[in-house]
Write an enzyme that holds these catalytic residues in place. Structure first.
Site, PDB file in Angstrom:
ATOM      1  N   THR A  50      -6.025  -7.187  10.297  1.00  0.00           N
ATOM      2  CA  THR A  50      -6.231  -5.873   9.674  1.00  0.00           C
ATOM      3  C   THR A  50      -5.636  -4.765  10.534  1.00  0.00           C
ATOM      4  O   THR A  50      -4.990  -3.843  10.016  1.00  0.00           O
ATOM      5  CB  THR A  50      -7.745  -5.626   9.486  1.00  0.00           C
ATOM      6  OG1 THR A  50      -8.310  -6.740   8.786  1.00  0.00           O
ATOM      7  CG2 THR A  50      -7.997  -4.346   8.711  1.00  0.00           C
ATOM      8  N   PHE A  80     -15.644   4.018   6.377  1.00  0.00           N
ATOM      9  CA  PHE A  80     -14.274   4.421   6.045  1.00  0.00           C
ATOM     10  C   PHE A  80     -13.980   4.373   4.546  1.00  0.00           C
ATOM     11  O   PHE A  80     -12.836   4.581   4.133  1.00  0.00           O
ATOM     12  CB  PHE A  80     -13.270   3.544   6.805  1.00  0.00           C
ATOM     13  CG  PHE A  80     -13.408   2.059   6.558  1.00  0.00           C
ATOM     14  CD1 PHE A  80     -12.862   1.457   5.436  1.00  0.00           C
ATOM     15  CD2 PHE A  80     -14.113   1.256   7.459  1.00  0.00           C
ATOM     16  CE1 PHE A  80     -12.991   0.096   5.200  1.00  0.00           C
ATOM     17  CE2 PHE A  80     -14.251  -0.116   7.228  1.00  0.00           C
ATOM     18  CZ  PHE A  80     -13.689  -0.688   6.092  1.00  0.00           C
ATOM     19  N   ARG A  95      -2.763 -14.613   4.034  1.00  0.00           N
ATOM     20  CA  ARG A  95      -3.469 -13.894   5.109  1.00  0.00           C
ATOM     21  C   ARG A  95      -2.763 -14.115   6.449  1.00  0.00           C
ATOM     22  O   ARG A  95      -2.677 -13.205   7.275  1.00  0.00           O
ATOM     23  CB  ARG A  95      -4.938 -14.355   5.202  1.00  0.00           C
ATOM     24  CG  ARG A  95      -5.811 -14.005   3.999  1.00  0.00           C
ATOM     25  CD  ARG A  95      -6.103 -12.539   3.839  1.00  0.00           C
ATOM     26  NE  ARG A  95      -6.759 -11.928   4.973  1.00  0.00           N
ATOM     27  CZ  ARG A  95      -7.435 -10.778   4.910  1.00  0.00           C
ATOM     28  NH1 ARG A  95      -7.558 -10.118   3.750  1.00  0.00           N
ATOM     29  NH2 ARG A  95      -7.974 -10.256   5.975  1.00  0.00           N
ATOM     30  N   LYS A 104       0.821  -1.212   0.000  1.00  0.00           N
ATOM     31  CA  LYS A 104       0.000   0.000   0.000  1.00  0.00           C
ATOM     32  C   LYS A 104       0.858   1.267   0.000  1.00  0.00           C
ATOM     33  O   LYS A 104       2.058   1.227   0.301  1.00  0.00           O
ATOM     34  CB  LYS A 104      -0.970  -0.060   1.184  1.00  0.00           C
ATOM     35  CG  LYS A 104      -1.966  -1.234   1.069  1.00  0.00           C
ATOM     36  CD  LYS A 104      -3.004  -1.202   2.183  1.00  0.00           C
ATOM     37  CE  LYS A 104      -4.038  -2.306   1.996  1.00  0.00           C
ATOM     38  NZ  LYS A 104      -5.104  -2.225   3.040  1.00  0.00           N
ATOM     39  N   ARG A 127       2.107  -7.006   8.755  1.00  0.00           N
ATOM     40  CA  ARG A 127       1.414  -5.849   9.327  1.00  0.00           C
ATOM     41  C   ARG A 127       1.950  -5.491  10.713  1.00  0.00           C
ATOM     42  O   ARG A 127       2.045  -4.305  11.061  1.00  0.00           O
ATOM     43  CB  ARG A 127      -0.101  -6.097   9.347  1.00  0.00           C
ATOM     44  CG  ARG A 127      -0.723  -5.897   7.957  1.00  0.00           C
ATOM     45  CD  ARG A 127      -2.159  -6.341   7.904  1.00  0.00           C
ATOM     46  NE  ARG A 127      -2.832  -5.888   6.686  1.00  0.00           N
ATOM     47  CZ  ARG A 127      -4.019  -6.341   6.296  1.00  0.00           C
ATOM     48  NH1 ARG A 127      -4.656  -7.255   7.013  1.00  0.00           N
ATOM     49  NH2 ARG A 127      -4.576  -5.879   5.179  1.00  0.00           N
ATOM     50  N   HIS A 136      -2.267  -5.438   1.196  1.00  0.00           N
ATOM     51  CA  HIS A 136      -3.557  -6.074   0.925  1.00  0.00           C
ATOM     52  C   HIS A 136      -3.307  -7.546   0.640  1.00  0.00           C
ATOM     53  O   HIS A 136      -2.299  -7.896   0.044  1.00  0.00           O
ATOM     54  CB  HIS A 136      -4.205  -5.427  -0.310  1.00  0.00           C
ATOM     55  CG  HIS A 136      -5.384  -6.211  -0.833  1.00  0.00           C
ATOM     56  ND1 HIS A 136      -6.641  -6.088  -0.292  1.00  0.00           N
ATOM     57  CD2 HIS A 136      -5.473  -7.150  -1.810  1.00  0.00           C
ATOM     58  CE1 HIS A 136      -7.462  -6.919  -0.932  1.00  0.00           C
ATOM     59  NE2 HIS A 136      -6.778  -7.572  -1.853  1.00  0.00           N
TER      60      HIS A 136
HETATM   61  P1  ADP Z   1      -8.352  -6.669   5.210  1.00  0.00           P
HETATM   62  O1  ADP Z   1      -7.477  -5.751   4.368  1.00  0.00           O
HETATM   63  O2  ADP Z   1      -7.604  -7.207   6.402  1.00  0.00           O
HETATM   64  O3  ADP Z   1      -9.011  -7.754   4.380  1.00  0.00           O
HETATM   65  P2  ADP Z   1     -10.937  -5.315   5.236  1.00  0.00           P
HETATM   66  O4  ADP Z   1     -11.220  -6.059   3.970  1.00  0.00           O
HETATM   67  O5  ADP Z   1     -11.913  -5.400   6.354  1.00  0.00           O
HETATM   68  O6  ADP Z   1      -9.504  -5.759   5.834  1.00  0.00           O
HETATM   69  O7  ADP Z   1     -10.747  -3.774   4.919  1.00  0.00           O
HETATM   70  C1  ADP Z   1     -10.082  -3.345   3.753  1.00  0.00           C
HETATM   71  C2  ADP Z   1      -9.141  -2.219   4.108  1.00  0.00           C
HETATM   72  O8  ADP Z   1      -9.899  -1.100   4.555  1.00  0.00           O
HETATM   73  C3  ADP Z   1      -8.178  -2.517   5.272  1.00  0.00           C
HETATM   74  O9  ADP Z   1      -7.039  -3.251   4.874  1.00  0.00           O
HETATM   75  C4  ADP Z   1      -7.832  -1.111   5.735  1.00  0.00           C
HETATM   76  O10 ADP Z   1      -6.876  -0.477   4.870  1.00  0.00           O
HETATM   77  C5  ADP Z   1      -9.176  -0.403   5.583  1.00  0.00           C
HETATM   78  N1  ADP Z   1      -9.965  -0.449   6.831  1.00  0.00           N
HETATM   79  C6  ADP Z   1     -10.575  -1.542   7.365  1.00  0.00           C
HETATM   80  N2  ADP Z   1     -11.218  -1.236   8.501  1.00  0.00           N
HETATM   81  C7  ADP Z   1     -11.012   0.099   8.690  1.00  0.00           C
HETATM   82  C8  ADP Z   1     -11.426   1.047   9.695  1.00  0.00           C
HETATM   83  N3  ADP Z   1     -12.182   0.675  10.737  1.00  0.00           N
HETATM   84  N4  ADP Z   1     -11.020   2.340   9.555  1.00  0.00           N
HETATM   85  C9  ADP Z   1     -10.265   2.730   8.502  1.00  0.00           C
HETATM   86  N5  ADP Z   1      -9.844   1.899   7.525  1.00  0.00           N
HETATM   87  C10 ADP Z   1     -10.210   0.606   7.616  1.00  0.00           C
HETATM   88 MG    MG Z   2     -10.394  -7.611   2.861  1.00  0.00          MG
END
Ligand code: ADP
Ligand code: MG
Length: 140
Positions: free
Chosen positions: A93, A59, A87, A11, A104, A117
């Site tokens: 996350t 968000f 993962r 990212k 992370r 990601h």
């Molecule tokens: P992951 O990337 O672990 O699969 P998600 O798919 O839930 O997580 O969310 C996608 C992306 O959105 C996250 O990697 C993060 O960059 C952002 N994100 C997730 N939850 C939040 C939050 N509560 N506030 C701000 N950004 C968030």
């Molecule tokens: Mg995701």
């Protein structure tokens, strides 16, 4: 696409901080083979489309601005059990909840700016790979 592949992005904040090489090293050390890779600066439209599944989340606007705010490194990775193993390698996350030794834990600065990601299913790995790469950009 075979189900032993996943899709990742390093990212913008991690690329800007100069951590892309270290993150790619961790990915290769963990046994993933790079099948495709590119540096790209996503437009707002592209970032919005990539994260469309989150459009209703509070968000979303912040996420689109962040992911289009600087270059990302996109890659297709291959390994047995790629989606689940990747993962596990990236961790939770929220870096505060990410296990020791995960990408992370080491590089994310917040739940929003979390360095990498990783696709959450074989189906999404294929959709996300096709979003970023054409067939001739993927090595056999
Ligand atoms: P992951 O990337 O672990 O699969 P998600 O798919 O839930 O997580 O969310 C996608 C992306 O959105 C996250 O990697 C993060 O960059 C952002 N994100 C997730 N939850 C939040 C939050 N509560 N506030 C701000 N950004 C968030
Ligand atoms: Mg995701």
């Amino acid at each position: 696409m075979a189900t032993n592949r996943t899709f990742t992005m390093i990212k913008p904040e991690a690329v800007a901080a100069g951590n892309a090489g270290k993150i790619i090293d961790m990915i290769i050390e963990a046994g993933f083979k790079v099948k495709a890779m590119k540096l790209r600066h996503l437009t707002k439209e592209e970032a919005g489309k990539f994260y469309e599944v989150h459009a209703e989340r509070p968000f979303y606007g912040e996420l689109v601005d962040y992911m289009s705010g600087g270059p990302i490194v996109a890659a297709i990775l291959e390994k047995e059990n790629a989606v689940a193993d990747f993962r596990a390698l990236i961790g939770a996350t929220d870096p505060a909840e990410a296990a020791e030794g995960t990408i992370r834990k080491q590089f994310a600065t917040s739940k929003a700016e979390n360095a990498v990601h990783g696709s959450d299913s074989d189906e999404n790995a294929e959709i996300e790979s096709n979003f970023h790469f054409s067939a001739e950009e993927i090595v056999g």
